[in-house]
Design a protein around this motif. Structure first.
Motif, PDB file in Angstrom:
ATOM      1  N   THR A   1      12.361 -17.697  -9.533  1.00 23.33           N
ATOM      2  CA  THR A   1      11.420 -16.655  -9.142  1.00 23.33           C
ATOM      3  C   THR A   1      10.879 -15.968 -10.390  1.00 23.33           C
TER       4      THR A   1
ATOM      5  N   ASP B   1      11.101 -12.854 -11.102  1.00 25.04           N
ATOM      6  CA  ASP B   1      12.122 -11.930 -11.589  1.00 25.04           C
ATOM      7  C   ASP B   1      13.182 -12.655 -12.416  1.00 25.04           C
TER       8      ASP B   1
ATOM      9  N   THR C   1      -1.641  -2.936  -2.155  1.00 23.96           N
ATOM     10  CA  THR C   1      -1.289  -3.511  -0.854  1.00 23.96           C
ATOM     11  C   THR C   1      -0.727  -4.919  -0.975  1.00 23.96           C
ATOM     12  N   GLU C   2      -0.987  -5.577  -2.101  1.00 28.45           N
ATOM     13  CA  GLU C   2      -0.487  -6.938  -2.300  1.00 28.45           C
ATOM     14  C   GLU C   2       0.780  -6.966  -3.158  1.00 28.45           C
ATOM     15  N   LEU C   3       1.265  -5.792  -3.509  1.00 28.02           N
ATOM     16  CA  LEU C   3       2.426  -5.703  -4.388  1.00 28.02           C
ATOM     17  C   LEU C   3       3.692  -6.027  -3.616  1.00 28.02           C
ATOM     18  N   GLU C   4       4.552  -6.845  -4.202  1.00 26.26           N
ATOM     19  CA  GLU C   4       5.843  -7.166  -3.615  1.00 26.26           C
ATOM     20  C   GLU C   4       6.930  -6.432  -4.386  1.00 26.26           C
ATOM     21  N   GLY C   5       7.890  -5.881  -3.646  1.00 25.81           N
ATOM     22  CA  GLY C   5       8.961  -5.146  -4.311  1.00 25.81           C
ATOM     23  C   GLY C   5       8.538  -3.724  -4.631  1.00 25.81           C
TER      24      GLY C   5
ATOM     25  N   GLY D   1       1.328 -11.700 -10.994  1.00 18.78           N
ATOM     26  CA  GLY D   1       2.665 -11.120 -10.973  1.00 18.78           C
ATOM     27  C   GLY D   1       2.827  -9.939 -11.920  1.00 18.78           C
ATOM     28  N   ARG D   2       4.082  -9.451 -12.035  1.00 17.77           N
ATOM     29  CA  ARG D   2       4.365  -8.258 -12.832  1.00 17.77           C
ATOM     30  C   ARG D   2       4.016  -8.442 -14.308  1.00 17.77           C
TER      31      ARG D   2
ATOM     32  N   GLN E   1       7.314  -0.314  -6.757  1.00 20.99           N
ATOM     33  CA  GLN E   1       6.114  -0.049  -7.546  1.00 20.99           C
ATOM     34  C   GLN E   1       6.463   0.038  -9.030  1.00 20.99           C
TER      35      GLN E   1
ATOM     36  N   TYR F   1      -5.371  -5.995  -8.964  1.00 24.70           N
ATOM     37  CA  TYR F   1      -3.982  -6.007  -8.502  1.00 24.70           C
ATOM     38  C   TYR F   1      -3.788  -4.886  -7.474  1.00 24.70           C
TER      39      TYR F   1
END
Length: 676
Positions: free
Chosen positions: A237, A239, A306-310, A272-273, A312, A303
């Motif tokens: 992943t 992460d 609303t599309e952020l996973e995990g 991604g992040r 903030q 970015y």
């Protein structure tokens, strides 16, 4: 081929220069540490938390009893937390806890993927937070499934939670105890053996252990293992890749490999992040303010939150604060209101502070404009109160985060009430005043005046609100006069108003006392006078106040002036009697010391008796020990109030506030008298 590669990786991890911890057996030889986590554990009830099955089963509701100790015996409103390790991730949760007499009934729904539980009990007191973790031994458990099999992750949790090198992550759960680094290594390696397929989910923990155990060899160990790890696992992943990047960039200082991994992250996870952080860093370096605004606006479009996973990332908070202040200062209020739905509760609170609160303080924006913007933000705050945005890592539980959020909301509501009052909008003052939490209402005299005046403008009855404010000692001079007017209208005279006003002084205290009253059979009250003659105090037809104290106890003696005033206040009341019971003494001449002390400080109105000694005992605790057993505490000073042979109230310690002590004792006595 993959299985073979994985097997080789596990072998590499298990033999990477960090040996299994050893211990010496009875015959002097070395042997592998004994494992207390059996593969097929037998279920039995926990001795520490009666009712809890040990090991606990996932997916079930654990119900158990907590008997307060370690300073929580006579503290009110004890709460419970639980650290859990689920899916190789640490979380902090609340347990349901309800007082049942001297103990607490607890329950907790154990998540299906939970491998480890560590309970903690605590209370907020005037002296700070008091917590109980079983005298530093912990209320800790590993879990099993319905087939009595351990849950993946239990070894990692068991090995790291108890190690002081990791303990800062858990609110200093243990103060002095720590498992050895060797033990932590053992359990982490055991997890690798049992669940090699999950290695990517806790690989960073392995590297932490390696760095602690073999710092001089860490560079070599980490390079070899990290290379094999990345070659073996090709479907990590974001992460997991990011953790390997951090290893190379910050632990190994290998810029070349770190840059290579960063490129992998950007290519595989283009939104991604890592990609977000890169864009944020570019935008942050822009020096022109207007250009930076455009860069940050473009960032949010590319970015969207609303599309952020995990959770903030920190840089969203920075962007939102920057844009809110810019829109506010440049009077682009429509853009500001359009941005609000994107913000979580924590973002909104911070934004409100730097815009509305600041502008109100400096009177920098016309009140009608400020009122409109303030109400727009507060509407979002009310809708997002329980969004858990204050839950960061494992530092606040969901309930603690909600309490914090409510406290922050209260502060903003007070600002809004003042703005509405400035605009002479009483209905709005009432609306936002009613949103205050019950703990915050009627505690601020200035706000009370604003709120009650608004009620009067709306032609509403205010007597009850005035009385509650009086009970909280939060009346302005104007409100006090208003209360006097309502009293005079009702009674036809102002005679007796002072007594009426004072009757509210301890209303909050009386409510607490009412909930604290108990009904326990009292032990026999057998003591002795200074010369040794036994005295039995009859507890029928009287209210008996016992004050257990000792010469060595400074708080006990500090409370005497207040207690002496109580004795003198009730000296003509034949239904109430006070006795000061000397107990738990260590010196041989404690009776002489007592007599000297009472003579020196003119405490002759206070009746002193002495607890007796049991056979071969060092201290005079014969009767007090029975009370201590009832209350699960031998702490003093201990006040016990008895009526008709029943213990009705008890308290331990002394806050140092004589008025508070007198108010408490008077409230209990008055309440017990009113029962007749």
């Amino acid at each position: 081929m993959k299985k073979l590669t994985l097997a080789l990786l596990v072998v590499a991890a298990l033999n990477s220069g960090i040996i299994f911890c050893q211990k010496t057996t009875n015959n002097g030889t070395s042997g592998t540490m004994q494992i207390s986590l059996s593969a097929e554990p037998s279920s039995k009830e926990s001795e520490l938390l009666p009712g809890l099955k040990n090991p606990p089963k996932v997916g079930t509701k654990a119900e158990f009893t907590y008997v307060p100790k370690n300073g929580l015996e006579n503290v009110k409103d004890v709460k419970g937390l639980v650290y859990i390790y689920a899916n190789y991730t640490w979380k902090l949760d609340d347990i349901e806890i309800t007082q049942k007499g001297a103990v607490y009934a607890c329950s907790y729904q154990i998540p299906k993927d939970c491998a480890f539980l560590a309970f903690k009990f605590y209370a907020n007191t005037s002296e700070g937070i008091i917590s109980d973790t079983n005298q530093d031994q912990g209320y800790i458990f590993t879990t099993v499934d319905s087939e009595n099999q351990k849950i993946p992750g239990s070894n990692v949790a068991w090995g790291t939670f108890r190690n002081s090198n990791f303990n800062t992550d858990f609110g200093q759960y243990f103060r002095e105890f720590s498992a050895s680094d060797e033990a932590s290594e053992f359990w982490v390696k055991k997890e690798i053996q049992e669940h090699p397929e999950n290695f990517p989910r806790f690989v960073e923990t392995y590297f932490q252990i390696a760095k602690i155990r073999k710092p001089e060899q860490f560079d070599t160990i980490a390079h070899v293992l990290a290379r094999q790890f990345l070659n073996t696992y090709t479907d990590l992943t974001e992460d997991q890749y990011a953790k390997m990047y951090n290893l190379y960039a910050f632990d190994l200082k290998d810029e070349k490999r770190a840059d290579s991994l960063r490129e992998v992250l950007l290519k595989r996870f283009p939104k991604g992040r890592t990609a977000q952080l890169k864009s944020f860093q570019i935008a942050s370096q822009v020096t022109d303010h207007s250009a930076k605004v455009k860069q940050f606006e473009a960032f949010l479009k590319k970015y969207p939150i609303t599309e952020l996973e995990g959770g903030q990332p920190f840089f969203y908070r920075t962007i939102y604060n920057f844009l809110l202040e810019d829109y506010f200062n440049n009077e682009e209020y429509d853009k500001l209101k359009t941005l609000l739905p994107q913000l979580n509760f924590a973002n909104l609170i911070e934004g409100y502070h730097f815009t509305i609160s600041k502008a109100y303080h400096y009177k920098a924006v016309p009140f009608p404009v400020l009122n409109e913007l303030s109400q727009a933000i507060i509407a979002e705050l009310l809708a997002k109160l329980d969004d858990a945005s204050y839950v960061q890592g494992i530092y606040l539980s969901p309930q603690q985060a909600l309490n914090n959020a409510q406290e922050q909301l209260n502060r903003k509501l007070r600002v809004q009430m003042r703005i509405s009052a400035e605009l002479n909008k009483p209905s709005e003052v009432i609306k936002y005043g009613d949103y205050l939490s019950s703990e915050a209402k009627y505690t601020d005299s200035e706000l009370n005046e604003i709120y009650i005046k608004a009620l009067l403008q709306e032609h509403k009855e205010v007597t009850q609100q005035l009385e509650v404010a009086a009970a909280n000692q939060a009346l302005t001079p104007e409100l006090k006069e208003l209360l006097k007017e309502t009293y005079t209208v009702k009674k036809g005279t102002d005679a007796g108003f002072d007594s009426y006003l004072n009757s509210f002084k301890n209303k909050g205290l009386k409510d607490r006392i009412q909930s604290d009253l108990i009904d326990e059979e009292s032990p026999e009250l057998i003591f002795e006078v200074q010369k040794g003659k036994e005295v039995r105090i009859p507890s029928e037809d009287k209210i008996i106040v016992l004050d257990f104290w000792a010469n060595w106890c400074a708080p006990c003696k500090k409370s005497f002036p207040a207690m002496q005033q109580l004795v003198e206040n009730y000296q003509n009341d034949k239904t109430v009697a006070f006795y000061f019971i000397n107990t738990s003494e260590t010196s041989k001449d404690y009776k002489e010391v007592t007599a000297s002390y009472f003579k020196k400080y003119h405490l002759d109105t206070m009746t002193v008796l002495f607890d007796k000694k049991t056979e071969n005992a060092q201290r005079n605790t014969k009767t007090f020990s029975k009370f201590a057993s009832l209350f699960n505490s031998s702490g003093i000073p201990r006040k016990v109030i008895i009526k008709d042979g029943k213990i009705r109230f008890t308290s331990e310690g002394y806050s140092g506030n004589p008025d508070e002590l007198k108010d408490e004792m008077n409230a209990v006595i008055d309440m017990l008298k009113s029962e007749n």
